[in-house]
Design a protein around this motif. Structure first.
Motif, mmCIF file in Angstrom:
data_model
loop_
_atom_site.group_PDB
_atom_site.id
_atom_site.type_symbol
_atom_site.label_atom_id
_atom_site.label_comp_id
_atom_site.label_asym_id
_atom_site.label_seq_id
_atom_site.Cartn_x
_atom_site.Cartn_y
_atom_site.Cartn_z
ATOM 1 N N MET A 63 0.828 -1.206 0.000
ATOM 2 C CA MET A 63 0.000 0.000 0.000
ATOM 3 C C MET A 63 0.865 1.260 0.000
ATOM 4 O O MET A 63 0.638 2.193 -0.786
ATOM 5 C CB MET A 63 -0.921 0.007 1.221
ATOM 6 C CG MET A 63 -1.779 1.260 1.343
ATOM 7 S SD MET A 63 -2.633 1.352 2.916
ATOM 8 C CE MET A 63 -1.240 1.588 4.030
ATOM 9 N N LEU A 64 1.876 1.310 0.875
ATOM 10 C CA LEU A 64 2.704 2.508 0.988
ATOM 11 C C LEU A 64 3.563 2.728 -0.258
ATOM 12 O O LEU A 64 3.870 3.866 -0.612
ATOM 13 C CB LEU A 64 3.569 2.429 2.233
ATOM 14 C CG LEU A 64 2.828 2.597 3.566
ATOM 15 C CD1 LEU A 64 3.779 2.445 4.737
ATOM 16 C CD2 LEU A 64 2.134 3.965 3.622
ATOM 17 N N MET B 237 2.754 8.368 -5.647
ATOM 18 C CA MET B 237 1.951 9.563 -5.900
ATOM 19 C C MET B 237 2.626 10.822 -5.357
ATOM 20 O O MET B 237 2.082 11.921 -5.483
ATOM 21 C CB MET B 237 0.572 9.408 -5.255
ATOM 22 C CG MET B 237 -0.182 8.170 -5.732
ATOM 23 S SD MET B 237 -1.712 7.902 -4.791
ATOM 24 C CE MET B 237 -2.700 9.247 -5.441
ATOM 25 N N LEU B 238 3.795 10.676 -4.744
ATOM 26 C CA LEU B 238 4.492 11.834 -4.172
ATOM 27 C C LEU B 238 5.304 12.583 -5.206
ATOM 28 O O LEU B 238 5.969 11.972 -6.065
ATOM 29 C CB LEU B 238 5.436 11.381 -3.055
ATOM 30 C CG LEU B 238 4.842 11.056 -1.683
ATOM 31 C CD1 LEU B 238 5.936 10.519 -0.771
ATOM 32 C CD2 LEU B 238 4.186 12.287 -1.065
ATOM 33 N N ASN B 239 5.298 13.884 -5.109
ATOM 34 C CA ASN B 239 6.250 14.701 -5.851
ATOM 35 C C ASN B 239 7.620 14.540 -5.203
ATOM 36 O O ASN B 239 7.725 14.157 -4.026
ATOM 37 C CB ASN B 239 5.836 16.173 -5.815
ATOM 38 C CG ASN B 239 4.663 16.456 -6.740
ATOM 39 O OD1 ASN B 239 4.607 15.949 -7.855
ATOM 40 N ND2 ASN B 239 3.722 17.273 -6.265
ATOM 41 N N PRO B 240 8.702 14.825 -5.921
ATOM 42 C CA PRO B 240 10.042 14.763 -5.319
ATOM 43 C C PRO B 240 10.093 15.614 -4.053
ATOM 44 O O PRO B 240 9.634 16.761 -4.040
ATOM 45 C CB PRO B 240 10.948 15.311 -6.412
ATOM 46 C CG PRO B 240 10.223 15.003 -7.689
ATOM 47 C CD PRO B 240 8.778 15.156 -7.363
ATOM 48 N N GLY B 241 10.637 15.056 -2.985
ATOM 49 C CA GLY B 241 10.710 15.756 -1.712
ATOM 50 C C GLY B 241 9.439 15.687 -0.897
ATOM 51 O O GLY B 241 9.390 16.205 0.224
ATOM 52 N N PHE C 234 2.443 8.322 8.124
ATOM 53 C CA PHE C 234 1.748 7.029 8.192
ATOM 54 C C PHE C 234 1.547 6.640 9.643
ATOM 55 O O PHE C 234 2.477 6.684 10.449
ATOM 56 C CB PHE C 234 2.563 5.948 7.480
ATOM 57 C CG PHE C 234 2.090 4.540 7.748
ATOM 58 C CD1 PHE C 234 0.824 4.133 7.365
ATOM 59 C CD2 PHE C 234 2.916 3.620 8.394
ATOM 60 C CE1 PHE C 234 0.384 2.835 7.621
ATOM 61 C CE2 PHE C 234 2.497 2.333 8.644
ATOM 62 C CZ PHE C 234 1.226 1.935 8.255
ATOM 63 N N SER C 235 0.304 6.261 9.978
ATOM 64 C CA SER C 235 -0.010 5.901 11.358
ATOM 65 C C SER C 235 -0.870 4.649 11.398
ATOM 66 O O SER C 235 -1.638 4.377 10.466
ATOM 67 C CB SER C 235 -0.737 7.054 12.055
ATOM 68 O OG SER C 235 -1.052 6.708 13.381
ATOM 69 N N ALA D 58 11.721 -2.600 3.400
ATOM 70 C CA ALA D 58 10.732 -2.853 2.360
ATOM 71 C C ALA D 58 10.298 -1.580 1.656
ATOM 72 O O ALA D 58 9.568 -1.632 0.672
ATOM 73 C CB ALA D 58 9.514 -3.560 2.964
ATOM 74 N N LEU D 59 10.740 -0.422 2.181
ATOM 75 C CA LEU D 59 10.366 0.874 1.608
ATOM 76 C C LEU D 59 11.635 1.685 1.359
ATOM 77 O O LEU D 59 11.839 2.773 1.895
ATOM 78 C CB LEU D 59 9.431 1.611 2.568
ATOM 79 C CG LEU D 59 8.113 0.885 2.897
ATOM 80 C CD1 LEU D 59 7.434 1.519 4.103
ATOM 81 C CD2 LEU D 59 7.177 0.895 1.697
#
Length: 744
Positions: free
Chosen positions: A681-682, A688-692, A697-698, A710-711
């Motif tokens: 999922m993450l 979907m993130l732009n650079p930076g 996450f909670s 893993a990330l």
């Protein structure tokens, strides 16, 4: 979608209830006949009936119809049918149910043998192999009904009677069947009463069937969810994907509904019955939600004093056919009437009996009766009015507050907070005095801190003393109390006494009125129980947090609308959102979105699968004057939405992800497991993130473990301790939180 014809059978008196269930499922094309309802619909709808009907006995799918005046005609008609489309010949099992009505073939065992021989012979002729016979739980159960020499051949999708829920591991003499108990509860309007918060009591509970069925109904739990066998599971035309989706949805509804259970209590004078009931309740997964005690019917007075003002007494008292002698049962019915008349006067009563004259001995006023069969015994369900019904005003709780000119303005505001009262609570135990003193101490410390930090809402007490296991939260002028379910070895009467002391002490110490103290039974939050609720937003009011405004509801939902333990996390989001595109996944009521907008986010996107909570989020944004096209609200299953092609092109600078421990997903079997599936999922969220860009996450899963390897595309920092508010210091595992940044 392919349509089929189906037949659903039910016992005498239950067809109107079954018809209502079919309508609720969405089935429109149906026809009621003697003992059954025929409908046209999809295979998925037939599965829904198997899973969700509380009163149906069997779900049949007719596949052939022919004349059978002789055994040869019966054999040939069966053998001509393409059984290879329904069952394989090897390593499979088969069973036949045969019934005859006014037909020349009237020997049911012989008729079943001829049907079995015809099916086996056809499959053996085609492949040289044959299925074996299993009368218990076969891979395929075939139902043949011969009426006026016309054979109706059906696949039995239920496989065995649907009254078998899967929780009955122990039983007493003459237990009431599950579907009959459910039908009686439906006739007594228990579903409606439970939503209104009424309690339920069965003082002669036997093996606990009424208690369990009442809990399943009140918590919106599918009666077939625990069954491990249905007739369609090994059928060759089984739609596995549809079934998995239905079960996942039912699991989500179960996790949601458990939090809405009202008080359900039972007892019996027979210790072995109490033991059996407790075993069945545990098998149903409800041991922490249903209380059962050993108690004679004549000795419920002290217990009744601890019960809520309104409720439903429901019972299956002995009526002479199988237990006891009808002539000696006067005392039983009289005692039941005395219990209600003298100790539960605002409670309704519903019983089942084969002798309406016995029912008159209760001294209660009858307002409805319905015919039902309890096995071979023709019975009536008798419903009685409350002797002295309560008169209640249904006005919603409202608290108006003035709008804030600048939602992120840090200018201190003053607002009254609960103050330590000098009132003395009389006639309480020494332990209760200790609880009162602890509460006074907490108020002196935390109320001052809350005023300084512009907070209307905070946790005041969290099981500080083991004997008083409750969580107490302040919401403006209101108090929200959640009772932790007591262990099974705790005397329920003692637990009730302690809770009664808590509810006496809170108004006295905090100086608030009784009607501003809301009580709920606390349950570990699992799955999507934060989602759909049976109620509407009818009792909501405003509170402030950091000078932002939020709608709160203390009574209609599991959660109040604002997770207090995420207060610091929300502040961090606000401090890091200026001129950023913000995404809130599993958004609940959108409080994080409000903070991001207040912090200057250039756009916000709020995603949640619940229409109720998404509307609540929109209301929270409007309450703070955040409106416009830059604030988008999307109703979707987040896990499915992340996989949509259109989503892949979206980009954000700041994303908040606070998923439930379990959740539905179209893309996987069963339910989403946060520990198992967080990495996948993450990774999709990170894409979907732009650079930076950053992800907050909670999770509130207490045993959650995050594997940073893993990330690898993210720089990960554990901020769990930094996001733990002062008022939650006693519970350091209330949540875990990480800050994850994508390389610029």
């Amino acid at each position: 979608m392919t349509k089929h014809k189906f037949t659903v059978t039910a016992a005498r008196g239950m067809l109107p209830l079954l018809e209502t269930e079919l309508k609720q499922i969405g089935i429109k094309q149906y026809k009621t006949e003697a003992g059954s309802i025929r409908f046209t619909g999809s295979l998925k709808e037939a599965y829904q009936v198997c899973l969700w009907s509380r009163v149906a006995v069997r779900v049949l799918m007719p596949i052939a119809h022919f004349t059978a005046e002789t055994t040869d005609q019966l054999y040939n008609g069966i053998k001509e049918y393409a059984w290879e489309e329904h069952i394989d010949a090897e390593d499979t099992t088969l069973a036949i149910d045969f019934n005859s009505f006014r037909s020349k073939i009237h020997h049911t065992q012989f008729g079943a043998q001829k049907v079995k021989d015809a099916i086996v012979d056809r499959l053996r002729d085609l492949s040289g192999k044959r299925p074996s016979v299993d009368l218990h739980q076969p891979d395929l159960r075939v139902n043949v009904y011969l009426k006026h020499n016309q054979a109706i051949v059906s696949i039995d999708l239920s496989g065995e009677s649907l009254h078998k829920r899967g929780y009955r591991v122990s039983q007493t003499n003459a237990p009431i069947k599950e579907h009959l108990a459910a039908a009686i509860l439906l006739s007594a309007e228990w579903s409606k009463l439970a939503r209104e918060g009424w309690a339920l009591l069965d003082p002669m509970c036997g093996s606990g069937t009424f208690l369990i069925e009442a809990a399943l109904m009140a918590a919106d739990i599918a009666p077939g969810l625990q069954r491990d066998y249905f007739g369609f599971l090994y059928w060759k035309q089984h739609d596995k994907a549809a079934w998995q989706q239905l079960k996942a949805d039912a699991e989500r509804r179960r996790l949601s509904g458990l939090a809405r259970l009202p008080m359900i209590m039972g007892g019996d004078e027979d210790k072995s019955a109490v033991t059996a009931a407790q075993a069945n309740i545990e098998a149903a997964g409800l041991s922490d939600r249903i209380q059962v005690i050993h108690r004679d019917l004549q000795n419920w007075a002290t217990v009744a004093q601890t019960l809520p003002d309104v409720g439903l007494v429901v019972s299956n008292p002995p009526y002479g056919q199988r237990i006891g002698d009808a002539a000696s049962l006067h005392n039983v019915y009289e005692a039941l009437g005395d219990l209600v008349n003298h100790h539960l006067p605002a409670w309704r009563t519903t019983i089942i009996t084969d002798n309406a004259q016995l029912g008159k001995l209760t001294g209660l006023t009858l307002f409805d009766s319905k015919p039902f069969d309890n096995g071979p015994i023709a019975c009536e369900v008798l419903s009685y009015r409350a002797p002295k019904p309560l008169r209640r005003d249904a006005k919603p709780v409202q608290q108006e507050m003035s709008a804030s000119p600048s939602p992120w303005d840090k200018t201190p505001k003053t607002k009254a907070k609960p103050a330590v009262s000098s009132s003395v609570v009389e006639n309480v135990s020494p332990q209760a005095e200790m609880f009162a003193n602890r509460l006074k101490k907490n108020v002196r410390h935390l109320a001052k801190w809350a005023r300084k930090n512009q907070l209307d809402c905070y946790r005041l007490y969290d099981a500080d003393l083991p004997d008083y296991a409750v969580a107490i939260d302040v919401y403006g002028d209101y108090v929200h109390v959640q009772e932790y379910a007591p262990p099974a070895d705790i005397d329920p009467l003692k637990a009730s006494e302690r809770l009664d002391e808590v509810m006496q002490i809170i108004p006295a110490v905090l100086g608030v009125k009784d009607d501003k103290v809301a009580l709920k039974l606390r349950q570990k939050q699992r799955g999507s129980n934060q989602y759909e609720s049976q109620a509407a937003l009818r009792q909501r009011f405003e509170v402030r947090e950091n000078d932002l405004r939020f709608w709160i509801n203390l009574t209609d939902y599991l959660d109040t609308g604002l997770f207090l333990d995420h207060r610091i996390t929300r502040q961090m989001l606000a401090e890091n959102s200026r001129d950023k595109a913000f995404l809130n996944l599993f958004a609940y009521t959108g409080s994080a979105t409000v903070y991001a907008a207040a912090g200057g986010a250039k756009s916000t996107t709020t995603v949640d699968m619940s229409n109720t909570y998404l509307g609540w989020a929109r209301d929270n944004m409007q309450l703070n004057n955040f409106v416009g096209e830059q604030h988008q609200f999307i109703r979707a299953d987040v896990l499915a939405w992340l996989n949509e092609p259109a989503t892949q092109d979206l980009r954000f600078d700041l994303i908040f992800v606070d998923p439930p421990t379990f959740s539905n997903s179209n893309k996987m079997e069963g339910v989403f497991d946060i520990q198992r599936d967080y990495s996948d999922m993450l990774q999709k969220v990170a894409g979907m993130l732009n650079p930076g860009g950053e992800i907050f996450f909670s999770t509130n899963r207490r045993d959650f473990k995050l594997n940073a390897s893993a990330l690898k595309a993210l720089d990960i920092k554990d901020i769990s301790k930094a996001t733990l508010p002062i008022d939650f210091e006693r519970n350091s595992k209330i949540h875990y939180c990480w800050r994850m940044q994508k390389s610029a």
